[in-house]
Scaffold this motif. Structure first.
Motif, PDB file in Angstrom:
ATOM      1  N   LEU A 272       9.002   8.386   5.379  1.00 59.66           N
ATOM      2  CA  LEU A 272       8.747   7.164   6.138  1.00 59.66           C
ATOM      3  C   LEU A 272       7.320   7.116   6.677  1.00 59.66           C
ATOM      4  O   LEU A 272       6.642   6.088   6.580  1.00 59.66           O
ATOM      5  N   LEU A 273       6.835   8.227   7.238  1.00 58.42           N
ATOM      6  CA  LEU A 273       5.485   8.247   7.801  1.00 58.42           C
ATOM      7  C   LEU A 273       4.428   8.020   6.734  1.00 58.42           C
ATOM      8  O   LEU A 273       3.450   7.287   6.950  1.00 58.42           O
ATOM      9  N   GLU A 274       4.629   8.651   5.557  1.00 54.95           N
ATOM     10  CA  GLU A 274       3.662   8.472   4.464  1.00 54.95           C
ATOM     11  C   GLU A 274       3.636   7.018   3.988  1.00 54.95           C
ATOM     12  O   GLU A 274       2.563   6.447   3.737  1.00 54.95           O
ATOM     13  N   VAL A 275       4.839   6.413   3.870  1.00 48.43           N
ATOM     14  CA  VAL A 275       4.916   5.027   3.404  1.00 48.43           C
ATOM     15  C   VAL A 275       4.244   4.084   4.400  1.00 48.43           C
ATOM     16  O   VAL A 275       3.423   3.229   4.023  1.00 48.43           O
ATOM     17  N   VAL A 276       4.566   4.231   5.691  1.00 40.67           N
ATOM     18  CA  VAL A 276       3.973   3.360   6.721  1.00 40.67           C
ATOM     19  C   VAL A 276       2.464   3.571   6.796  1.00 40.67           C
ATOM     20  O   VAL A 276       1.690   2.600   6.870  1.00 40.67           O
ATOM     21  N   GLY A 277       2.034   4.830   6.762  1.00 39.67           N
ATOM     22  CA  GLY A 277       0.606   5.122   6.819  1.00 39.67           C
ATOM     23  C   GLY A 277      -0.145   4.534   5.647  1.00 39.67           C
ATOM     24  O   GLY A 277      -1.212   3.929   5.814  1.00 39.67           O
ATOM     25  N   ALA A 278       0.419   4.709   4.431  1.00 41.43           N
ATOM     26  CA  ALA A 278      -0.219   4.159   3.232  1.00 41.43           C
ATOM     27  C   ALA A 278      -0.245   2.640   3.274  1.00 41.43           C
ATOM     28  O   ALA A 278      -1.258   2.008   2.921  1.00 41.43           O
ATOM     29  N   LEU A 279       0.847   2.037   3.753  1.00 39.48           N
ATOM     30  CA  LEU A 279       0.939   0.579   3.815  1.00 39.48           C
ATOM     31  C   LEU A 279      -0.143   0.002   4.726  1.00 39.48           C
ATOM     32  O   LEU A 279      -0.883  -0.908   4.338  1.00 39.48           O
ATOM     33  N   VAL A 280      -0.246   0.534   5.934  1.00 38.58           N
ATOM     34  CA  VAL A 280      -1.227   0.027   6.902  1.00 38.58           C
ATOM     35  C   VAL A 280      -2.654   0.282   6.413  1.00 38.58           C
ATOM     36  O   VAL A 280      -3.515  -0.613   6.440  1.00 38.58           O
ATOM     37  N   ALA A 281      -2.906   1.506   5.932  1.00 37.48           N
ATOM     38  CA  ALA A 281      -4.259   1.871   5.500  1.00 37.48           C
ATOM     39  C   ALA A 281      -4.733   1.007   4.336  1.00 37.48           C
ATOM     40  O   ALA A 281      -5.863   0.496   4.341  1.00 37.48           O
ATOM     41  N   VAL A 282      -3.865   0.822   3.334  1.00 37.66           N
ATOM     42  CA  VAL A 282      -4.245   0.060   2.138  1.00 37.66           C
ATOM     43  C   VAL A 282      -4.484  -1.406   2.480  1.00 37.66           C
ATOM     44  O   VAL A 282      -5.500  -2.006   2.072  1.00 37.66           O
TER      45      VAL A 282
ATOM     46  N   GLN B  91      -2.387  -7.544   0.101  1.00 40.64           N
ATOM     47  CA  GLN B  91      -1.252  -6.805  -0.470  1.00 40.64           C
ATOM     48  C   GLN B  91      -1.630  -6.135  -1.787  1.00 40.64           C
ATOM     49  O   GLN B  91      -2.708  -6.359  -2.334  1.00 40.64           O
ATOM     50  N   VAL B  92      -0.736  -5.302  -2.299  1.00 41.86           N
ATOM     51  CA  VAL B  92      -0.896  -4.703  -3.633  1.00 41.86           C
ATOM     52  C   VAL B  92       0.103  -5.411  -4.555  1.00 41.86           C
ATOM     53  O   VAL B  92       1.188  -5.800  -4.116  1.00 41.86           O
ATOM     54  N   GLY B  93      -0.269  -5.613  -5.831  1.00 45.39           N
ATOM     55  CA  GLY B  93       0.493  -6.530  -6.672  1.00 45.39           C
ATOM     56  C   GLY B  93       1.392  -5.923  -7.726  1.00 45.39           C
ATOM     57  O   GLY B  93       1.508  -4.711  -7.873  1.00 45.39           O
ATOM     58  N   GLU B  94       2.013  -6.843  -8.489  1.00 43.91           N
ATOM     59  CA  GLU B  94       3.000  -6.456  -9.502  1.00 43.91           C
ATOM     60  C   GLU B  94       2.390  -5.631 -10.632  1.00 43.91           C
ATOM     61  O   GLU B  94       3.035  -4.721 -11.172  1.00 43.91           O
ATOM     62  N   PHE B  95       1.138  -5.924 -11.000  1.00 43.02           N
ATOM     63  CA  PHE B  95       0.518  -5.144 -12.078  1.00 43.02           C
ATOM     64  C   PHE B  95       0.232  -3.707 -11.621  1.00 43.02           C
ATOM     65  O   PHE B  95       0.119  -2.811 -12.459  1.00 43.02           O
ATOM     66  N   SER B  96       0.128  -3.504 -10.317  1.00 45.59           N
ATOM     67  CA  SER B  96      -0.027  -2.141  -9.806  1.00 45.59           C
ATOM     68  C   SER B  96       1.211  -1.305 -10.117  1.00 45.59           C
ATOM     69  O   SER B  96       1.115  -0.109 -10.402  1.00 45.59           O
ATOM     70  N   LEU B  97       2.387  -1.950 -10.054  1.00 42.63           N
ATOM     71  CA  LEU B  97       3.628  -1.250 -10.398  1.00 42.63           C
ATOM     72  C   LEU B  97       3.595  -0.790 -11.855  1.00 42.63           C
ATOM     73  O   LEU B  97       4.011   0.323 -12.181  1.00 42.63           O
ATOM     74  N   VAL B  98       3.085  -1.677 -12.716  1.00 39.09           N
ATOM     75  CA  VAL B  98       2.979  -1.331 -14.140  1.00 39.09           C
ATOM     76  C   VAL B  98       2.026  -0.152 -14.326  1.00 39.09           C
ATOM     77  O   VAL B  98       2.336   0.815 -15.045  1.00 39.09           O
ATOM     78  N   VAL B  99       0.861  -0.215 -13.674  1.00 39.46           N
ATOM     79  CA  VAL B  99      -0.136   0.856 -13.790  1.00 39.46           C
ATOM     80  C   VAL B  99       0.435   2.188 -13.316  1.00 39.46           C
ATOM     81  O   VAL B  99       0.291   3.222 -13.985  1.00 39.46           O
TER      82      VAL B  99
END
Length: 533
Positions: free
Chosen positions: A290-300, A330-338
């Motif tokens: 959870l901490l990694e996800v929240v941290g990455a979300l806010v930072a990105v 935000q980060v997009g759908e093509f990022s999921l593909v990559v």
């Protein structure tokens, strides 16, 4: 399987009915539906099924096709700064800064850090452009900045995937890959341009002469899917080929009708796409990291917002820059593909990929809430710029207090002449190709389209019109058009010409008050009635 499909449709409809009461977009409902279905039936792995992913991806393909319809080649050339300067700076700077943080602070391998950094540079074309189209912001200054950057990001997917392939395959030089890509791009654009320049007009003319709606819809699907597949054969993304095809059709006079016929397919497949996105949310990963996800979300999201804001602010106001930055944070759908492709090639660790995929999806889920409240959020951060709402180009949607004339037959032409004498602003809709060409050659503000279609009526700003005049000879078609107007808009000033008293009574149940019985001076009578409204 049929039961799961029925439940999916039921959940999607039910959730979106509730969300609409809170003014939330359907995208949120589709993602929530995918998450619920995935965990109810254990379908998390189904989201990675190749056939389902390819089908769902065509929602984005059709979206890019309809976006291309809004922008002619001339328009795109005028946007070259947004695409090739602003867009390139955003992608390159975001990639390099992310790479530096991941490689030097978190000690990720160079290849892994570079791939993840490039994936994080991409934003969600599907969500942002869909909501911008619905709200009409696509024609405003910040909408143009957003569109230009997103176009470049979609183009950037190609070298990113090539980079992954280059890192995965030994024995092939970088120069060879670059030369093959450049040659493929030139051939693809040249081939599509030749088709658009010498084949499209003739092809659509032949289809229209058959007077078959099914053939027209089929031809639209053929062009959209065919261009996408052609791009795929040359090693590019489906959506890039669809966008180029849309731009070429925008040069023809069939663009409005093409868009009207394609929208149902686009929205249906976009719904499927977002359902598959929701299916990839893994609560196990969220709870364990959870901490990694929240941290990455806010930072990105903060990093992307700041980078975009600084780049756009060089040539625009602070408010335009902030709106653009908030739209693309935000980060997009093509990022999921990559990330999936890189993970399958062993270039990104599975755990890192899972954390990032969940982060990407949460950022996409937050985006509709940000875009829905974009003016309010921007207003709290930056003072009002009075020039921000000035459209960059004139569109039919810029009109108000105009007269909409549906039909350009003999009677329609009489109406237009009388409207000109009174110096009235008007726009014409015509579905007969010969009559349309006649109006076009005479310099009339006319669009090609079927007035029964909701999108065609909306494209001429029917709610903002002073009056709508139905100048159609076919009694059955006239009835259908009147019903479509009633279902589409709140327009009250609808004036209809009918051949006899009996037809007058047939329209009474639709609540149409301004019905004029056919007479020799009917055009003058109707125009005088418009003046009295």
């Amino acid at each position: 399987m049929l039961g799961i499909i029925l439940l999916t449709i039921f959940f999607a409809i039910s959730i979106n009915i509730v969300l609409k009461k809170f003014q939330l977009p359907t995208i949120v409902g589709y993602i929530a539906t995918g998450t619920i279905i995935s965990h109810l039936f254990g379908l998390h792995s189904v989201a990675h099924d190749e056939a389902l992913k390819h089908t769902a991806e065509f929602g984005v393909v059709f979206l890019m096709f309809t976006i291309g319809l809004e922008f002619s080649v001339t328009h795109l050339l005028r946007m070259r700064h947004e695409v090739f300067v602003t867009g390139t700076l955003q992608v390159v700077l975001t990639t390099l800064i992310s790479y530096g943080i991941l490689h030097y602070l978190f000690d990720l391998k160079m290849q892994s850090a570079l791939i993840i950094g490039s994936a994080l540079a991409l934003s969600s074309t599907a969500i942002v452009l869909k909501l911008y189209n619905e709200s009409g912001q696509i024609s405003k200054r910040h909408g143009q900045r957003v569109l230009g950057i997103l176009i470049l990001q979609d183009i950037a997917v190609i070298p990113i995937l090539l980079m992954i392939g280059f890192f995965s395959i030994e024995g092939q030089s970088l120069s060879t890959v670059l030369i093959e890509t450049a040659v493929g791009a030139v051939l693809l654009i040249l081939l599509l341009w030749i088709i658009g320049r010498y084949v499209l007009e003739w092809f659509f003319d032949m289809i229209i002469k058959t007077d078959s709606d099914e053939l027209f819809v089929g031809s639209v699907l053929l062009i959209a899917i065919g261009a996408s597949y052609l791009a795929y054969l040359f090693g590019f993304s489906y959506s890039l080929g669809a966008f180029i095809a849309g731009v070429l059709i925008a040069e023809t006079h069939f663009k409005h009708q093409v868009e009207a016929d394609l929208i149902p397919f686009r929205d249906l497949l976009l719904g499927l796409f977002f359902i598959t996105v929701g299916m990839q949310i893994n609560f196990g990963v969220i709870s364990a990291h959870l901490l990694e996800v929240v941290g990455a979300l806010v930072a990105v999201m903060v990093m992307k917002m700041l980078i975009t804001y600084i780049i756009v602010k060089r040539n625009d106001s602070k408010r335009i820059a902030m709106k653009t930055a908030l739209s693309l944070m935000q980060v997009g759908e093509f990022s999921l593909v990559v990330l999936e492709v890189a993970s399958s090639h062993g270039l990104v660790q599975e755990l890192h990929a899972q954390i990032l995929i969940v982060t990407v999806i949460i950022s996409m889920l937050i985006t509709p809430l940000i875009l829905r409240n974009l003016p309010r959020i921007t207003g709290k951060l930056v003072k009002l710029d009075p020039t921000e709402n000035i459209p960059t180009d004139f569109h039919v949607r810029d009109l108000e207090s105009h007269v909409v004339v549906l039909g350009y037959g003999h009677f329609g032409q009489e109406l237009v002449r009388d409207l000109k004498r009174q110096h009235r602003t008007y726009v014409i809709v015509e579905y007969n190709i010969e009559l349309f060409k006649k109006g076009k050659n005479q310099g009339e503000p006319i669009i090609f389209g079927n007035a029964v279609k909701r999108h065609i009526l909306e494209s001429v700003q029917i709610d903002q019109a002073k009056a709508v005049i139905v100048a159609i000879d076919n009694p059955h078609k006239l009835q259908m058009v009147c019903e479509a107007i009633r279902q589409t808009s709140s327009q009250q000033n609808i004036i209809v010409r009918v051949p006899e008293e009996r037809a007058h009574k047939e329209l009474e149940h639709l609540g149409i008050e301004h019905v004029v019985i056919e007479s020799q001076e009917m055009a003058r009578v109707i125009v005088e009635r418009v003046a009295a409204l």
